[in-house]
Every structure is written in structure tokens, then in C-alpha cells.
Write an enzyme that holds these catalytic residues in place. Structure first.
Site, PDB file in Angstrom:
ATOM      1  N   LYS A  22       0.814  -1.212   0.000  1.00 53.06           N
ATOM      2  CA  LYS A  22       0.000   0.000   0.000  1.00 53.06           C
ATOM      3  C   LYS A  22       0.847   1.261   0.000  1.00 53.06           C
ATOM      4  O   LYS A  22       0.448   2.277  -0.571  1.00 53.06           O
ATOM      5  CB  LYS A  22      -0.940   0.019   1.214  1.00 53.06           C
ATOM      6  CG  LYS A  22      -2.108  -0.931   1.088  1.00 53.06           C
ATOM      7  CD  LYS A  22      -3.214  -0.572   2.073  1.00 53.06           C
ATOM      8  CE  LYS A  22      -4.405  -1.497   1.924  1.00 53.06           C
ATOM      9  NZ  LYS A  22      -5.416  -1.288   2.960  1.00 53.06           N
TER      10      LYS A  22
ATOM     11  N   LYS B 139      -5.030  -9.321  -7.130  1.00 49.92           N
ATOM     12  CA  LYS B 139      -6.224  -9.465  -6.295  1.00 49.92           C
ATOM     13  C   LYS B 139      -7.338  -8.522  -6.772  1.00 49.92           C
ATOM     14  O   LYS B 139      -7.048  -7.390  -7.163  1.00 49.92           O
ATOM     15  CB  LYS B 139      -5.780  -9.061  -4.883  1.00 49.92           C
ATOM     16  CG  LYS B 139      -6.664  -9.436  -3.777  1.00 49.92           C
ATOM     17  CD  LYS B 139      -6.013  -9.053  -2.454  1.00 49.92           C
ATOM     18  CE  LYS B 139      -6.156  -7.574  -2.162  1.00 49.92           C
ATOM     19  NZ  LYS B 139      -5.921  -7.180  -0.786  1.00 49.92           N
TER      20      LYS B 139
ATOM     21  N   LYS C  56     -10.750  -2.862  -4.322  1.00 49.11           N
ATOM     22  CA  LYS C  56     -11.554  -1.648  -4.473  1.00 49.11           C
ATOM     23  C   LYS C  56     -10.723  -0.491  -4.989  1.00 49.11           C
ATOM     24  O   LYS C  56     -11.271   0.490  -5.480  1.00 49.11           O
ATOM     25  CB  LYS C  56     -12.257  -1.293  -3.167  1.00 49.11           C
ATOM     26  CG  LYS C  56     -11.381  -1.199  -1.949  1.00 49.11           C
ATOM     27  CD  LYS C  56     -12.205  -0.849  -0.716  1.00 49.11           C
ATOM     28  CE  LYS C  56     -12.387  -2.030   0.196  1.00 49.11           C
ATOM     29  NZ  LYS C  56     -13.130  -1.780   1.394  1.00 49.11           N
TER      30      LYS C  56
HETATM   31  P1  AMP Z   1     -11.249  -4.684   3.127  1.00 48.67           P
HETATM   32  O1  AMP Z   1     -12.195  -4.244   2.101  1.00 48.67           O
HETATM   33  O2  AMP Z   1      -9.821  -4.564   2.738  1.00 48.67           O
HETATM   34  O3  AMP Z   1     -11.576  -4.114   4.488  1.00 48.67           O
HETATM   35  O4  AMP Z   1     -11.494  -6.251   3.264  1.00 48.67           O
HETATM   36  C1  AMP Z   1     -12.631  -6.806   3.885  1.00 48.67           C
HETATM   37  C2  AMP Z   1     -12.557  -8.314   3.857  1.00 48.67           C
HETATM   38  O5  AMP Z   1     -12.624  -8.772   2.505  1.00 48.67           O
HETATM   39  C3  AMP Z   1     -11.268  -8.879   4.441  1.00 48.67           C
HETATM   40  O6  AMP Z   1     -11.568 -10.036   5.184  1.00 48.67           O
HETATM   41  C4  AMP Z   1     -10.453  -9.216   3.225  1.00 48.67           C
HETATM   42  O7  AMP Z   1      -9.565 -10.280   3.470  1.00 48.67           O
HETATM   43  C5  AMP Z   1     -11.533  -9.643   2.232  1.00 48.67           C
HETATM   44  N1  AMP Z   1     -11.090  -9.435   0.834  1.00 48.67           N
HETATM   45  C6  AMP Z   1     -10.753  -8.244   0.246  1.00 48.67           C
HETATM   46  N2  AMP Z   1     -10.401  -8.432  -1.047  1.00 48.67           N
HETATM   47  C7  AMP Z   1     -10.528  -9.770  -1.289  1.00 48.67           C
HETATM   48  C8  AMP Z   1     -10.321 -10.603  -2.451  1.00 48.67           C
HETATM   49  N3  AMP Z   1      -9.929 -10.092  -3.621  1.00 48.67           N
HETATM   50  N4  AMP Z   1     -10.535 -11.930  -2.327  1.00 48.67           N
HETATM   51  C9  AMP Z   1     -10.949 -12.461  -1.142  1.00 48.67           C
HETATM   52  N5  AMP Z   1     -11.166 -11.746  -0.023  1.00 48.67           N
HETATM   53  C10 AMP Z   1     -10.965 -10.420  -0.085  1.00 48.67           C
END
Ligand code: AMP
Ligand code: TRP
Length: 333
Positions: A114, A198, A201
Site C-alpha cells: 500500500k 487481487k 476496491k
Molecule cells: P477490506 O475491504 O480490505 O476491508 O477487506 C474486507 C474483507 O474482505 C477482508 O476479510 C479481506 O480479506 C476480504 N477481501 C478483500 N479483497 C478480497 C479478495 N480479492 N478476495 C478475497 N477476499 C478479499
């Protein structure tokens, strides 16, 4: 055995299929096991580790709460709240940051990704973010933490921090060392434009992800444009080696259908991508469209969303303020 579940999602907009299949879908399954006690947190303190527009942030906090509910998290069964409403998170993060070692944080790969090339310009919050995440979990004596694969390292750090605190203050088992819950299959959904990256967002291209607010037309357009290769679909799992896009799309289909990868491969083996993409598009629409509609409906009812977050933070605060009080005693305050 009853589990105490805690997990968090950042309100940084564009919640997508990776968040759903990697995390939120699992939250709902855990919630629906009667004995479990579940807490799902909109981690707004984490969101400000990178610059946020205040008005957007407020909107995204509500949108994340709406997404939880639209995906099936039931506020009468689980606690849904936002982190900044419970001051114990910030306080515990500070105490735990004095227990954590710089060497441990220096190993965190997400910070390196990041922060990018210009680490000197990253915020201190972005660097110490995993300590705040540990505070979130440890304040509630969580036994299990469901997350996607990318959070594995942060959970290992959380376990180290808990053990170090317990050792330093000579209180075995005061902070409970949590277990990660990471699905064996489909715990990392990849970008539709690059099977090695990956789904995220923050990807500049909206075509790289299926947002949970996408319409049927958007879903079908994105699936049509999703990257593939020139071979027909494989006959077995072994034949997916070095075909990351095919593997990802088949994985998404399998996860949506609650089946394993082998079943999806059998359904489509030797076919070309165009037939498969139609089926994938239907499966996505079937799952995402009702969620998308419900998010939009809930967003029109800000009062309701705010009342859920307020009631949730009252409940969370009762648990967390007791724990932080004990932590402060132990530290000598
Ligand atoms: P975040 O949006 O970064 O707060 O992530 C929220 C949850 O979504 C966390 O448990 C991440 O590990 C999961 N997550 C985010 N991106 C992915 C992805 N591409 N594949 C699987 N899990 C994801
Ligand atoms: N860091 C997690 C992410 O980016 C979100 C998060 C914050 C979290 N606190 C947490 C996840 C506590 C699980 C438990 O995805």
C-alpha cells in the site's frame, strides 16, 4: 462449541465480489450457527490511514453497514457497529503499540504494497494499522476471525501481540489468542482483468471487479470483457496450472454455487469460454442483483442505518470498555 466471532471491513467504497466471497458470505454462515456470538465492525478508523473525503467517508460508513445487512447479517442476531464510536479501540491500539515491536511491523507485506515506492510519505497510521486491528479483535476476546487470505499475516501478528502482552504483564490468557478462519478454497478472488492481481476496491479500472452495487447489465458487461485465454476450458484441476484467469472465473462460479472447483470443471470441460461466461453471468446476477437492490433501498433510509450503528456501538462499548479498563489496570494506570 460456541465461537466468539469478530471481523471488520473498511468503509472505503466499492465493496466487491472479493469482499463477499472471501469474507462477508462466511460472516453470514457463522452468524447462522445458533451458538456463535458475532460482531461485525465497519472499521472507519482503519479507513483514514489513507486520505478520505469526509462526506464520502460518512456515506461509505452507511453503505458498508447497508452491505452487511443486504448480504444477510441480521442486526438482531449480530452486533453491527462502527469502530470510531467505541473509544476503547483507539485506547487499546495505543497500549498495544507500546508492546508491539517495530521489527514485527516491518515484515507486513500489505504495508509495503500500500505504501508503494514512497514509504516516507505514507501515514504512520498506515504503518501501525495492524496494531489497531489487533486491538479490535482482542477487546472482544474473539476466538475466531473470519477474513480473506490477504489478512492472514495481520492475524498472525495479532496472536504475537496478545502473547507478548500476556507475558509482559504476567497474565496468562488475559488476551485471548484468536484463530483465523480463512476458507480453504476461494479465499482470494482475483481481478477480472488480470488473474495474478487481487480483486481490489482501489483498482483504477471498474471492469476489474464486480461491485456489490452493480446492476444486471453492468455484471454481464464485465463478465463479457473479463480476460480469458485462448484454450477451451480444462478437463481437470491440474490443467489449470498457468491459467490464472480460467482458474479465477471457475473458482468464482464454484463459490457462488457452493460447490467445489472439480464440479465446476466437470460442468464446463472442453467448452469454450462464451458458453461458460453466460452461465457465470447468470450465477452472478442471481446472487448480486438482490444484494445490490437491497443496498440501494437501505441507503434511502439513513435513519434506520444510523439507528443500527448506534444500537450496535452501545452493545460493543459495554464489552470493550470493560476490557480496556482491565488492560489499563494491568498497565498501571
Ligand atoms: P477490506 O475491504 O480490505 O476491508 O477487506 C474486507 C474483507 O474482505 C477482508 O476479510 C479481506 O480479506 C476480504 N477481501 C478483500 N479483497 C478480497 C479478495 N480479492 N478476495 C478475497 N477476499 C478479499
Ligand atoms: N484490516 C482488515 C482489512 O483490511 C479489516 C479489519 C480491521 C479487520 N480490523 C479487523 C478484520 C479485525 C478482522 C478483524 O480487510
Amino acid at each position: 462449541m460456541s465461537k466468539k466471532i469478530f471481523s471488520g471491513v473498511q468503509p472505503s467504497g466499492n465493496l466487491h465480489l472479493g469482499n463477499y466471497l472471501g469474507a462477508i458470505k462466511n460472516f453470514v454462515e457463522l452468524q447462522n450457527v445458533k451458538e456463535n456470538q458475532c460482531i461485525f465492525c465497519v472499521v472507519d478508523l482503519h479507513a483514514i490511514t489513507v486520505k478520505q473525503e469526509p462526506k464520502e467517508l460518512k456515506k461509505n460508513i452507511r453503505e458498508t453497514a447497508a452491505t452487511f445487512i443486504a448480504c444477510g447479517i441480521d442486526p438482531t442476531k449480530s452486533i453491527i457497529f462502527n469502530q470510531s464510536m467505541v473509544s476503547a479501540h483507539s485506547e487499546a491500539a495505543w497500549i498495544l503499540s507500546c508492546v508491539s515491536r517495530i521489527g514485527w511491523l516491518n515484515r507486513m507485506t500489505q504495508f509495503k504494497e500500500k505504501a508503494g515506492k514512497d514509504k516516507e510519505k505514507a501515514s504512520i497510521g498506515l504503518y501501525s494499522y495492524p496494531v489497531l486491528m489487533a486491538a479490535d479483535i482482542l477487546l472482544y476476546d474473539a476466538t475466531h476471525v473470519p477474513v480473506g487470505d490477504d489478512q492472514k499475516q495481520h492475524l498472525e501478528l495479532c496472536r504475537d501481540i496478545a502473547q507478548k502482552f500476556n507475558n509482559d504483564f504476567n497474565v496468562q490468557n488475559f488476551l485471548k489468542v484468536p484463530e483465523p478462519l480463512i476458507q480453504k478454497q476461494f479465499s482470494r478472488i482475483m481481478s477480472l482483468k488480470d488473474g495474478m492481481k487481487k480483486m481490489s476496491k482501489s483498482d483504477a479500472s471498474d471492469l476489474s471487479r464486480i461491485n456489490l452495487t452493480d446492476s444486471k447489465e453492468e455484471i454481464s458487461n464485465k463478465v463479457k470483457k473479463a480476460k480469458t485465454d485462448t484454450l477451451p476450458l480444462p478437463e481437470n484441476v491440474e490443467a489449470l496450472v498457468e491459467r490464472p484467469e480460467a482458474e479465477n472465473l471457475l473458482g468464482i462460479y464454484a463459490s457462488l454455487k457452493n460447490q467445489n472447483l472439480e464440479n465446476s470443471i466437470n460442468e464446463f470441460k472442453k467448452q469454450n469460454f462464451s458458453e461458460f461466461k453466460k452461465k457465470l453471468s447468470d450465477a452472478l446476477t442471481e446472487k448480486i442483483e438482490p444484494i445490490s437492490k437491497e443496498i440501494k433501498r437501505l441507503l434511502n433510509d439513513e435513519k434506520y442505518l444510523d439507528s443500527i450503528l448506534l444500537a450496535g456501538s452501545d452493545k460493543a462499548d459495554k464489552i470493550a470498555s470493560k476490557k480496556i479498563k482491565e488492560m489499563k489496570e494491568l498497565v498501571g494506570f
